[in-house]
Write an enzyme that holds these catalytic residues in place. Sequence first.
Site, PDB file in Angstrom:
ATOM      1  N   GLY A 155       0.788  -1.231   0.000  1.00 45.47           N
ATOM      2  CA  GLY A 155       0.000   0.000   0.000  1.00 45.47           C
ATOM      3  C   GLY A 155       0.818   1.277   0.000  1.00 45.47           C
TER       4      GLY A 155
ATOM      5  CD  GLU B 279       3.844   4.401  -4.827  1.00 47.12           C
ATOM      6  OE1 GLU B 279       3.652   3.175  -4.872  1.00 47.12           O
ATOM      7  OE2 GLU B 279       2.952   5.238  -5.071  1.00 47.12           O
TER       8      GLU B 279
ATOM      9  CG  ASP C  50      12.058  -5.906  -6.444  1.00 43.67           C
ATOM     10  OD1 ASP C  50      12.223  -6.974  -5.821  1.00 43.67           O
ATOM     11  OD2 ASP C  50      10.960  -5.316  -6.526  1.00 43.67           O
TER      12      ASP C  50
ATOM     13  CE  LYS D 198      15.452 -11.305  13.704  1.00 40.13           C
ATOM     14  NZ  LYS D 198      16.551 -10.785  14.552  1.00 40.13           N
TER      15      LYS D 198
ATOM     16  CB  CYS E 191     -15.214   3.014 -22.389  1.00 40.61           C
ATOM     17  SG  CYS E 191     -13.935   3.094 -23.663  1.00 40.61           S
TER      18      CYS E 191
ATOM     19  NE  ARG F 208      -6.640   0.741 -30.787  1.00 38.68           N
ATOM     20  CZ  ARG F 208      -6.430   0.048 -29.660  1.00 38.68           C
ATOM     21  NH1 ARG F 208      -7.295  -0.866 -29.275  1.00 38.68           N
ATOM     22  NH2 ARG F 208      -5.361   0.268 -28.929  1.00 38.68           N
TER      23      ARG F 208
ATOM     24  CG  HIS G 187     -12.699   5.414 -19.077  1.00 40.63           C
ATOM     25  ND1 HIS G 187     -12.895   4.122 -18.636  1.00 40.63           N
ATOM     26  CD2 HIS G 187     -12.324   5.313 -20.377  1.00 40.63           C
ATOM     27  CE1 HIS G 187     -12.648   3.285 -19.618  1.00 40.63           C
ATOM     28  NE2 HIS G 187     -12.292   3.973 -20.689  1.00 40.63           N
TER      29      HIS G 187
ATOM     30  CD  GLU H 111     -13.905   4.718 -15.167  1.00 39.81           C
ATOM     31  OE1 GLU H 111     -13.342   3.836 -15.835  1.00 39.81           O
ATOM     32  OE2 GLU H 111     -14.906   5.340 -15.576  1.00 39.81           O
TER      33      GLU H 111
END
Length: 552
Positions: free
Chosen positions: A24, A147, A154, A196, A387, A479, A524, A526
């Site tokens: 998160g 962030e 990694d 740990k 959409c 598209r 969109h 949202e």
Amino acid sequence: MKTTQNTKRTKFIFVTGGVLSSLGKGLASAALGALLESRGLTVTFQKLDPYINVDPGTMNPFQHGEVYVTDDGAETDLDMGHYERYTNAVMAQKNNYTSGRIYYSVITKERRGEYLGGTVQVIPHITDEIKAAVLQLDGSVDVAIIEIGGTVGDIEGLPFIEAIRQLRGDLGREYTLFIHLTLVPYIKTAGEVKTKPTQHSVRELRADGIQPDILICRTEVPLEDSLKAKIGLFCNVPKDAVITAIDCDTIYELPINLYREGLDTKILELLNIWTGQPNIKAWEKLVHTIKNPKNTVTIAITGKYVDLTESYKSLHEALVHGGLANGIKVELRYLSAEDIEVKNPGELLEGCDGILVPGGFGKRGAEGKIKAITHARENKIPFFGICLGMQLAVVEYSRNVAGLAGANSTEFEKEAKDPVIYLIKEWFDYRTQKIQTRDESSDMGGTLRLGAYPCILKEKTNAFKAYGQEEISERHRHRFEFNNEYREPLEQHGLTISGTSPNNELVEIVEIADHPWFLGCQFHPEFKSKPMKPHPLFRDFISAALARKLGK
């Protein structure tokens, strides 16, 4: 590395993650931004993703989650959505960089001869490119929260870690702050919290040259002072810089929890910033509304990525916001469109107060979505198509109401008898103010209409009622378009075109007047919904679903 010449200098907070992924970091960064804004500071964000893709636009949602689109047409990481939902910051292309984009820029410069024949290396060339990306934000706001994607350790993330290590030296301690998010697991069988993993994660980070200033510890149970002291001792941070991030009932409770832990106070102390006291009453009121709903509605989401709801992250949150606007809880029922293709839609959709068909690409599941739309239309169930959901609503209406049995989208059937949805070859781009052309041979990303576009609404429609104004701006990522050759015959059969581009060339919103609430939009919505400011279309969709449940 010199900073940009501005009278205002930005302070940078770098957020890294350890132990494992999906802890998160994005939400923690967004919540931190909300706290700093509540103190009167201006904030912005940046996500640095280590993967090699230039952007997430062509990545499978099963692997990466949703692609979040900004006003300027950038296809970005879903964390951009968290940043915009929690704060007033507006994200753009400069707020999301990947390894692929960084390397692409460096390689392009090398091909142009900008490095004068020198050997191009990770240090300094790649790290300098990363630092330049970060320093674009200098002077724009009070605090920039950066962030770093992935997990410390990694291999692909090492250039980003090295770049922010160098930035501490370039900018100084008063302008840089390192926050490390880790997991402190609770072992139920032993009844103990284990530190740990956090110790090892910080050791890995310190081996890369970064000593975290603050630790945010994700945990199931509260961390006692003695445990915080232990973590601080082994990780070389003060006890009051060890912050508990306990699991929340709702993600919108996170700013409140971090405030109670004193995170914002500690940050201001370390960055030497003076502000007034924070005002988190709006967040407290929001959480109270979430935890004390007046009623509940069930919304069916019919898509093909239902096994990974992160694919619909912004959509999920926008529906929650729509519930908040009505003081109710929204329960989501994700249904596979492929299941609806072979099963009885009525049985699968039984008990749903509203049906939503979201965006997507590809033929798989399309006929199942059309069946769900038919069920919503015939049974007068509130329907919202976004959409591809709008495009399939046009196909469904063409087939079953207008009598065009061969209606389809050329995305699914290139030689469709009635191509009511098709790939428009030429159109006016309101963002660039230029004529754009595209065809099937264009690059996958090149054929998309991306970003914010204006839309003119027709009066006395659900769309106009929701927005309360004639002109709006919404973000697109698609598209194919409504084929204007079928506009007149579909309108004659009762389809309402309630939103178009200012030049009337592109259809943006369709409705059915003889229905409690049936609306499809090409954009969109949202992406522009916030918990404190729910999107009007989601607000009204949930309101219609509630009215159906109450028998109104």
